[in-house]
Design a protein around this motif. Structure first.
Motif, PDB file in Angstrom:
ATOM      1  N   TYR A 136       4.005  -3.348   5.676  1.00 50.26           N
ATOM      2  CA  TYR A 136       3.626  -2.182   4.882  1.00 50.26           C
ATOM      3  C   TYR A 136       4.413  -2.213   3.566  1.00 50.26           C
ATOM      4  CZ  TYR A 136       1.911  -0.218   9.327  1.00 50.26           C
ATOM      5  OH  TYR A 136       1.272  -0.004  10.520  1.00 50.26           O
ATOM      6  N   PRO A 137       3.778  -2.256   2.417  1.00 43.78           N
ATOM      7  CA  PRO A 137       4.480  -2.411   1.144  1.00 43.78           C
ATOM      8  C   PRO A 137       5.568  -1.367   0.876  1.00 43.78           C
ATOM      9  CG  PRO A 137       2.120  -2.692   0.832  1.00 43.78           C
ATOM     10  CD  PRO A 137       2.300  -2.276   2.246  1.00 43.78           C
ATOM     11  N   ASP A 138       5.346  -0.124   1.306  1.00 48.72           N
ATOM     12  CA  ASP A 138       6.304   0.923   0.968  1.00 48.72           C
ATOM     13  C   ASP A 138       7.251   1.297   2.105  1.00 48.72           C
ATOM     14  OD1 ASP A 138       3.719   2.097  -1.049  1.00 48.72           O
ATOM     15  OD2 ASP A 138       5.670   1.470  -1.807  1.00 48.72           O
ATOM     16  N   VAL A 139       7.233   0.553   3.175  1.00 45.25           N
ATOM     17  CA  VAL A 139       8.222   0.749   4.233  1.00 45.25           C
ATOM     18  C   VAL A 139       9.456  -0.069   3.876  1.00 45.25           C
ATOM     19  CG1 VAL A 139       8.812   0.240   6.637  1.00 45.25           C
ATOM     20  CG2 VAL A 139       6.625   1.319   6.085  1.00 45.25           C
ATOM     21  N   LEU A 140      10.633   0.559   3.990  1.00 44.10           N
ATOM     22  CA  LEU A 140      11.883  -0.083   3.596  1.00 44.10           C
ATOM     23  C   LEU A 140      12.609  -0.693   4.782  1.00 44.10           C
ATOM     24  CD1 LEU A 140      13.169   2.699   1.178  1.00 44.10           C
ATOM     25  CD2 LEU A 140      11.733   0.714   0.655  1.00 44.10           C
ATOM     26  N   TYR A 192      -1.621  -3.509   5.431  1.00 43.41           N
ATOM     27  CA  TYR A 192      -1.105  -3.956   6.727  1.00 43.41           C
ATOM     28  C   TYR A 192      -1.904  -5.139   7.266  1.00 43.41           C
ATOM     29  CZ  TYR A 192       0.029  -3.902  11.704  1.00 43.41           C
ATOM     30  OH  TYR A 192       0.413  -4.256  12.962  1.00 43.41           O
ATOM     31  N   ALA A 193      -3.212  -5.003   7.299  1.00 43.62           N
ATOM     32  CA  ALA A 193      -4.058  -6.055   7.879  1.00 43.62           C
ATOM     33  C   ALA A 193      -3.938  -7.350   7.068  1.00 43.62           C
ATOM     34  CB  ALA A 193      -5.506  -5.585   7.953  1.00 43.62           C
ATOM     35  N   THR A 194      -3.925  -7.216   5.756  1.00 47.43           N
ATOM     36  CA  THR A 194      -3.824  -8.389   4.881  1.00 47.43           C
ATOM     37  C   THR A 194      -2.492  -9.104   5.087  1.00 47.43           C
ATOM     38  OG1 THR A 194      -5.186  -7.270   3.237  1.00 47.43           O
ATOM     39  CG2 THR A 194      -3.912  -9.164   2.485  1.00 47.43           C
ATOM     40  N   ASN A 195      -1.424  -8.327   5.137  1.00 50.58           N
ATOM     41  CA  ASN A 195      -0.090  -8.925   5.297  1.00 50.58           C
ATOM     42  C   ASN A 195       0.085  -9.534   6.687  1.00 50.58           C
ATOM     43  OD1 ASN A 195       0.672  -8.241   2.684  1.00 50.58           O
ATOM     44  ND2 ASN A 195       1.430  -6.232   3.310  1.00 50.58           N
ATOM     45  N   LEU A 196      -0.471  -8.878   7.695  1.00 46.55           N
ATOM     46  CA  LEU A 196      -0.406  -9.422   9.054  1.00 46.55           C
ATOM     47  C   LEU A 196      -1.082 -10.791   9.092  1.00 46.55           C
ATOM     48  CD1 LEU A 196       0.277  -8.977  12.089  1.00 46.55           C
ATOM     49  CD2 LEU A 196      -1.969  -7.917  12.308  1.00 46.55           C
ATOM     50  N   LYS A 197      -2.240 -10.869   8.494  1.00 43.52           N
ATOM     51  CA  LYS A 197      -2.979 -12.138   8.442  1.00 43.52           C
ATOM     52  C   LYS A 197      -2.160 -13.221   7.747  1.00 43.52           C
ATOM     53  CE  LYS A 197      -7.104 -14.011   6.102  1.00 43.52           C
ATOM     54  NZ  LYS A 197      -7.699 -14.867   7.140  1.00 43.52           N
ATOM     55  N   ASP A 249      -3.329   3.000   0.978  1.00 46.15           N
ATOM     56  CA  ASP A 249      -3.087   1.656   0.436  1.00 46.15           C
ATOM     57  C   ASP A 249      -2.178   0.856   1.370  1.00 46.15           C
ATOM     58  OD1 ASP A 249      -3.012   2.499  -3.143  1.00 46.15           O
ATOM     59  OD2 ASP A 249      -4.673   2.187  -1.739  1.00 46.15           O
ATOM     60  N   ASN A 250      -1.188   1.524   1.935  1.00 41.57           N
ATOM     61  CA  ASN A 250      -0.284   0.829   2.856  1.00 41.57           C
ATOM     62  C   ASN A 250      -1.008   0.399   4.128  1.00 41.57           C
ATOM     63  OD1 ASN A 250       2.979   0.789   2.433  1.00 41.57           O
ATOM     64  ND2 ASN A 250       1.984   2.271   1.109  1.00 41.57           N
ATOM     65  N   LEU A 251      -1.863   1.268   4.638  1.00 35.83           N
ATOM     66  CA  LEU A 251      -2.585   0.930   5.860  1.00 35.83           C
ATOM     67  C   LEU A 251      -3.572  -0.214   5.615  1.00 35.83           C
ATOM     68  CD1 LEU A 251      -3.174   4.486   7.366  1.00 35.83           C
ATOM     69  CD2 LEU A 251      -1.366   2.843   7.869  1.00 35.83           C
ATOM     70  N   LYS A 252      -4.171  -0.243   4.432  1.00 29.87           N
ATOM     71  CA  LYS A 252      -5.073  -1.360   4.106  1.00 29.87           C
ATOM     72  C   LYS A 252      -4.289  -2.652   3.954  1.00 29.87           C
ATOM     73  CE  LYS A 252      -8.479   1.442   1.682  1.00 29.87           C
ATOM     74  NZ  LYS A 252      -8.907   1.927   0.364  1.00 29.87           N
TER      75      LYS A 252
END
Lengths: 152, 147
Positions: free
Chosen positions: B26-30, B133-138, B128-131
């Motif tokens: 998630y881009p905005d999770v620290l 997630y899938a891209t980054n997981l992949k 945006d973060n939830l979207k």
């Protein structure tokens, strides 16, 4: 062996900077190419804590191993590398000096990429540059996160 | 959202079971800390710190269901950014690849946010973060080991 020395002014108290430094679970956010981290013992940094990070080098995954060498809360934090990972040698020393309006953060990193770990076919200079770039981003990200304010 | 990941289900499962990947997903999770420490399992509680602009936010959640290499369900616990949050990740192995179905259902907590935030912008940030997630997981799952 590459050495990076930088001094950054953080518009936050030393305690806010320390909070970021001592929490290993910030690591994947602080370094662009680090993916995950496992720590032993779990939780905040303690002397002797072992850290193993998964990272990416291009489209490959690699491993980086460190341990916490010394801690002076709010003032100094030192890490060293451990055998078996992508870096033959590694040391990181972070010093925090309170100043009016914030904290001066002095950082010294030394690192050497392991030729044995990567084997032939990898450009060690490129890997070294990647590692240095990650360390530089690390400092910017520590500053950025320490300067955030809580909602409440 | 359905995502095709060009990696075996074991790769995807390894990422889902390791909470230290969360800041990368998630881009905005620290940062994300869990109790008890270790591998994701039913009852594991999450304390997540995220950012919105120059503010830090907190999210509290708990793993409610784990079906080995098939499904993980996470639900919000009281306090923090969300009044309610349900996340379901389901895996469908396809040999050397995996279909990943991610479902997020949430409601922001007005009490927690007070009058600090523009709610429309915050909804957009969460979305945006939830979207992402899938891209980054992949992307992470498709990385190859060194050897």
């Amino acid at each position: 062996m590459r050495t990076v020395q930088e001094t950054v002014f953080v518009e936050a108290k030393p305690e806010a900077v320390w909070e970021v430094l001592e929490d290993p679970y910030y690591i994947p956010k602080l370094y662009p190419d680090l993916l995950n981290v496992s720590v032993d013992p779990p939780g905040k940094a303690v002397v002797g804590q072992l850290r193993t990070m998964g990272a990416r080098a291009g489209k490959r995954t690699i491993e980086i191993r460190t341990r916490v060498v010394s801690l002076t809360p709010g003032k100094r934090f030192e890490l060293a590398g451990r055998d078996g990972g992508a870096l033959d040698e590694f040391s990181q020393v972070m010093e925090l000096i309170p100043q009016k309006g914030g904290t001066v953060m002095k950082a010294t990193f030394r690192l050497k990429v392991s030729e044995n770990y990567f084997g032939p076919g990898f450009d060690l200079l490129t890997l070294e540059q990647m590692a240095v770039r990650n360390q530089e981003e690390y400092l910017k990200n520590v500053k950025s996160l320490a300067e955030l304010t809580p909602v409440v | 959202m359905m995502t095709d990941v060009r990696a075996p289900v074991t790769n995807v499962w390894e990422v889902l079971m390791d909470s230290s990947y969360i800041p990368k997903l998630y881009p905005d999770v620290l940062t994300a800390s869990v109790d008890p420490p270790g591998k994701n399992r039913v009852g594991q509680r999450f304390h997540i710190v995220a950012k919105a602009g120059r503010r830090k936010l907190e999210i509290f959640a708990e793993t409610r269901e784990v079906v080995e290499r098939k499904k993980v369900v996470t639900r919000q616990t009281p306090g923090g950014l969300f009044a309610s949050f349900d996340s379901t990740i389901e895996l469908d192995p396809q040999g050397e690849s995996t279909k990943v179905l991610t479902t997020f259902d949430y409601e922001l907590s007005m009490g927690y946010l007070g009058k600090i935030f523009n709610m429309v912008l915050l909804e957009r940030l969460v979305s945006d973060n939830l979207k992402a997630y899938a891209t980054n997981l992949k992307e992470i799952c498709e990385l190859l080991p060194l050897e």
